[in-house]
Design a protein around this motif. Structure first.
Motif, PDB file in Angstrom:
ATOM      1  N   HIS A 153       8.569  -2.536   3.758  1.00  0.00           N
ATOM      2  CA  HIS A 153       8.967  -3.325   4.940  1.00  0.00           C
ATOM      3  C   HIS A 153      10.270  -2.783   5.534  1.00  0.00           C
ATOM      4  O   HIS A 153      10.433  -2.707   6.747  1.00  0.00           O
ATOM      5  N   GLU A 154      11.186  -2.425   4.629  1.00  0.00           N
ATOM      6  CA  GLU A 154      12.464  -1.858   5.086  1.00  0.00           C
ATOM      7  C   GLU A 154      12.218  -0.560   5.860  1.00  0.00           C
ATOM      8  O   GLU A 154      12.815  -0.325   6.919  1.00  0.00           O
ATOM      9  N   ALA A 155      11.310   0.272   5.332  1.00  0.00           N
ATOM     10  CA  ALA A 155      11.007   1.543   5.995  1.00  0.00           C
ATOM     11  C   ALA A 155      10.390   1.273   7.368  1.00  0.00           C
ATOM     12  O   ALA A 155      10.795   1.886   8.372  1.00  0.00           O
ATOM     13  N   GLN A 156       9.451   0.353   7.431  1.00  0.00           N
ATOM     14  CA  GLN A 156       8.819   0.086   8.719  1.00  0.00           C
ATOM     15  C   GLN A 156       9.829  -0.472   9.723  1.00  0.00           C
ATOM     16  O   GLN A 156       9.841  -0.079  10.891  1.00  0.00           O
ATOM     17  N   ALA A 157      10.707  -1.346   9.243  1.00  0.00           N
ATOM     18  CA  ALA A 157      11.725  -1.911  10.141  1.00  0.00           C
ATOM     19  C   ALA A 157      12.630  -0.817  10.696  1.00  0.00           C
ATOM     20  O   ALA A 157      13.154  -0.919  11.810  1.00  0.00           O
ATOM     21  N   ALA A 158      12.800   0.259   9.918  1.00  0.00           N
ATOM     22  CA  ALA A 158      13.647   1.376  10.365  1.00  0.00           C
ATOM     23  C   ALA A 158      12.861   2.360  11.239  1.00  0.00           C
ATOM     24  O   ALA A 158      13.385   3.396  11.620  1.00  0.00           O
ATOM     25  N   GLY A 159      11.586   2.060  11.479  1.00  0.00           N
ATOM     26  CA  GLY A 159      10.800   2.906  12.385  1.00  0.00           C
ATOM     27  C   GLY A 159       9.820   3.827  11.691  1.00  0.00           C
ATOM     28  O   GLY A 159       9.175   4.657  12.353  1.00  0.00           O
ATOM     29  N   ALA A 160       9.684   3.712  10.385  1.00  0.00           N
ATOM     30  CA  ALA A 160       8.767   4.611   9.661  1.00  0.00           C
ATOM     31  C   ALA A 160       7.310   4.198   9.859  1.00  0.00           C
ATOM     32  O   ALA A 160       6.997   3.005   9.941  1.00  0.00           O
ATOM     33  N   ALA A 161       6.448   5.205   9.907  1.00  0.00           N
ATOM     34  CA  ALA A 161       5.000   4.939   9.884  1.00  0.00           C
ATOM     35  C   ALA A 161       4.615   4.616   8.447  1.00  0.00           C
ATOM     36  O   ALA A 161       5.136   5.231   7.511  1.00  0.00           O
ATOM     37  N   VAL A 162       3.727   3.650   8.270  1.00  0.00           N
ATOM     38  CA  VAL A 162       3.343   3.239   6.915  1.00  0.00           C
ATOM     39  C   VAL A 162       1.887   3.628   6.644  1.00  0.00           C
ATOM     40  O   VAL A 162       0.986   3.269   7.398  1.00  0.00           O
ATOM     41  N   ILE A 163       1.697   4.382   5.572  1.00  0.00           N
ATOM     42  CA  ILE A 163       0.365   4.857   5.176  1.00  0.00           C
ATOM     43  C   ILE A 163       0.058   4.242   3.819  1.00  0.00           C
ATOM     44  O   ILE A 163       0.836   4.400   2.872  1.00  0.00           O
ATOM     45  N   VAL A 164      -1.052   3.540   3.725  1.00  0.00           N
ATOM     46  CA  VAL A 164      -1.378   2.837   2.484  1.00  0.00           C
ATOM     47  C   VAL A 164      -2.628   3.467   1.853  1.00  0.00           C
ATOM     48  O   VAL A 164      -3.656   3.603   2.521  1.00  0.00           O
ATOM     49  N   VAL A 165      -2.515   3.838   0.585  1.00  0.00           N
ATOM     50  CA  VAL A 165      -3.657   4.379  -0.168  1.00  0.00           C
ATOM     51  C   VAL A 165      -3.991   3.391  -1.280  1.00  0.00           C
ATOM     52  O   VAL A 165      -3.169   3.159  -2.177  1.00  0.00           O
ATOM     53  N   ASP A 166      -5.176   2.820  -1.220  1.00  0.00           N
ATOM     54  CA  ASP A 166      -5.561   1.814  -2.221  1.00  0.00           C
ATOM     55  C   ASP A 166      -7.061   1.550  -2.054  1.00  0.00           C
ATOM     56  O   ASP A 166      -7.530   1.427  -0.931  1.00  0.00           O
ATOM     57  N   PRO A 167      -7.792   1.428  -3.154  1.00  0.00           N
ATOM     58  CA  PRO A 167      -9.224   1.141  -3.013  1.00  0.00           C
ATOM     59  C   PRO A 167      -9.500  -0.322  -2.673  1.00  0.00           C
ATOM     60  O   PRO A 167     -10.605  -0.676  -2.271  1.00  0.00           O
ATOM     61  N   GLY A 168      -8.480  -1.183  -2.847  1.00  0.00           N
ATOM     62  CA  GLY A 168      -8.682  -2.612  -2.611  1.00  0.00           C
ATOM     63  C   GLY A 168      -7.785  -3.111  -1.494  1.00  0.00           C
ATOM     64  O   GLY A 168      -7.134  -2.332  -0.803  1.00  0.00           O
ATOM     65  N   GLU A 169      -7.776  -4.443  -1.351  1.00  0.00           N
ATOM     66  CA  GLU A 169      -6.915  -5.046  -0.332  1.00  0.00           C
ATOM     67  C   GLU A 169      -5.500  -5.162  -0.885  1.00  0.00           C
ATOM     68  O   GLU A 169      -5.313  -5.415  -2.071  1.00  0.00           O
ATOM     69  N   THR A 170      -4.528  -4.984   0.015  1.00  0.00           N
ATOM     70  CA  THR A 170      -3.134  -5.156  -0.404  1.00  0.00           C
ATOM     71  C   THR A 170      -2.422  -6.023   0.634  1.00  0.00           C
ATOM     72  O   THR A 170      -2.936  -6.232   1.729  1.00  0.00           O
ATOM     73  N   ASP A 171      -1.236  -6.460   0.264  1.00  0.00           N
ATOM     74  CA  ASP A 171      -0.459  -7.280   1.194  1.00  0.00           C
ATOM     75  C   ASP A 171       0.085  -6.447   2.348  1.00  0.00           C
ATOM     76  O   ASP A 171       0.688  -6.997   3.271  1.00  0.00           O
ATOM     77  N   TYR A 172      -0.090  -5.122   2.293  1.00  0.00           N
ATOM     78  CA  TYR A 172       0.410  -4.245   3.356  1.00  0.00           C
ATOM     79  C   TYR A 172      -0.646  -3.945   4.422  1.00  0.00           C
ATOM     80  O   TYR A 172      -0.332  -3.284   5.418  1.00  0.00           O
ATOM     81  N   ASP A 173      -1.878  -4.362   4.187  1.00  0.00           N
ATOM     82  CA  ASP A 173      -2.960  -3.881   5.048  1.00  0.00           C
ATOM     83  C   ASP A 173      -2.720  -4.172   6.530  1.00  0.00           C
ATOM     84  O   ASP A 173      -2.997  -3.333   7.388  1.00  0.00           O
ATOM     85  N   ALA A 174      -2.202  -5.357   6.821  1.00  0.00           N
ATOM     86  CA  ALA A 174      -2.029  -5.734   8.229  1.00  0.00           C
ATOM     87  C   ALA A 174      -0.933  -4.905   8.904  1.00  0.00           C
ATOM     88  O   ALA A 174      -0.968  -4.694  10.116  1.00  0.00           O
ATOM     89  N   MET A 175       0.019  -4.435   8.149  1.00  0.00           N
ATOM     90  CA  MET A 175       1.138  -3.700   8.759  1.00  0.00           C
ATOM     91  C   MET A 175       0.938  -2.178   8.734  1.00  0.00           C
ATOM     92  O   MET A 175       1.694  -1.450   9.361  1.00  0.00           O
ATOM     93  N   ALA A 176      -0.088  -1.710   8.023  1.00  0.00           N
ATOM     94  CA  ALA A 176      -0.249  -0.258   7.838  1.00  0.00           C
ATOM     95  C   ALA A 176      -0.610   0.441   9.150  1.00  0.00           C
ATOM     96  O   ALA A 176      -1.433  -0.050   9.914  1.00  0.00           O
TER      97      ALA A 176
END
Ligand code: OAD
Length: 261
Positions: free
Chosen positions: A219-242
């Protein structure tokens, strides 16, 4: 042909001078280390309040050591998988990559020492770019004094009298891991959030994102402008922000993204 999401992830990472990689139990799943919350996860079989709190240790240190001894023996038999190796190689090649892990296993460290990895030229020292937020299964610390040391010997948890003791003051040693209700190591945590605050991309691998403050790194990285890439076979709490979500196993997806980044 490459999946378009994989291509996009590569582009975002290749364009970023500074990247923070946040890993969780899922990065070690293909090595044979159980995760915490999925099917077969540790917290499905064991109650954290019996095993992973300071109160549990005060109540029954033998039981807690027995459980950590079992986990240490299990991890000692595991090997780094292609995701650990790809991340370790990439960190050597790219000076701007910082790894933040919630894992208490030593598979990222062992990957960094793998002969197939050390042959990659080192762009910048790894020191300070390898941050462990939840401690290590293979370190112990004293319950009374400031002694902390690597500790790999087998623990005899057959009785309270055989548990490991501090070489300096004789008090009980405990695993140097972060238990529920405890503070994260301040130095590593500060460095992790600082790296996140400077990152242009954040690669999140194998973590549900449910445990704070560690989960806050992305979240800190995204707030600073970073693109967020999520690798996971299942659902995570990051999915909506990725920005990019790669649904798949770390051992397959991570090497595919990082090759050529
Ligand atoms: P979790 O068990 O909560 O999440 C593991 C994640 O890994 C899930 O999203 C799974 O879908 C994913 N996963 C499973 N197999 C995978 C694979 N082959 N490749 C990639 N991902 C895979 O574990 P963490 O998020 O790491 O803390 O848990 C965070 C913290 O909670 C742990 O550090 C631990 C625990 O309580 C402490 O002990 C302080």
């Amino acid at each position: 042909m490459l999946r378009p999401d994989l291509t996009r992830a590569r582009e975002l990472l290749a364009a970023a001078a500074r990247v923070v990689v946040l890993t969780g139990a899922g990065v070690s799943a293909e090595s044979g280390v159980p995760t915490f919350r999925g099917a077969g996860g540790l917290w499905k079989q064991f109650r954290p309040e019996d095993l992973a709190t300071p109160e549990a240790f005060a109540r029954d240190p033998r039981l807690v050591w027995e459980w950590y001894g079992w986990r240490r023996a299990l991890v000692a038999q595991c090997r780094p998988n292609p995701a650990h190796l790809a991340i370790a190689r990439w960190m050597r090649a790219q000076a701007g990559v910082t790894l933040v892990t919630q894992n208490v296993d030593d598979l990222h460290e062992r990957a960094a020492e793998d002969p197939a990895v050390v042959s990659t030229p080192l762009a910048a020292p790894l020191e300070g770019r390898f941050l462990k937020l939840h401690g290590s299964l293979f370190r112990s610390k004293c319950t009374r004094c400031t002694h902390v040391a690597e500790h790999r010997e087998r623990v005899d948890a057959s009785s309270a009298d055989t548990l490991p003791r501090c070489p300096s003051c004789g008090a009980l040693l405990r695993p140097d891991v972060v238990w529920f209700g405890e503070m994260l190591p301040p130095g590593a945590t500060r460095a992790a959030f600082a790296a996140a605050g400077r990152a242009q991309a954040c690669l999140v691998v194998g973590t549900k994102g449910a445990v704070y403050p560690a989960a806050g790194v992305a979240h800190e990285a995204q707030a600073a402008g970073a693109a967020v890439i999520v690798v996971d076979p299942g659902e995570t709490d990051y999915d909506a922000m990725a920005d990019v979500r790669l649904v798949g196993a770390a051992g397959e997806v991570v090497p595919a993204i990082l090759e050529g980044c």
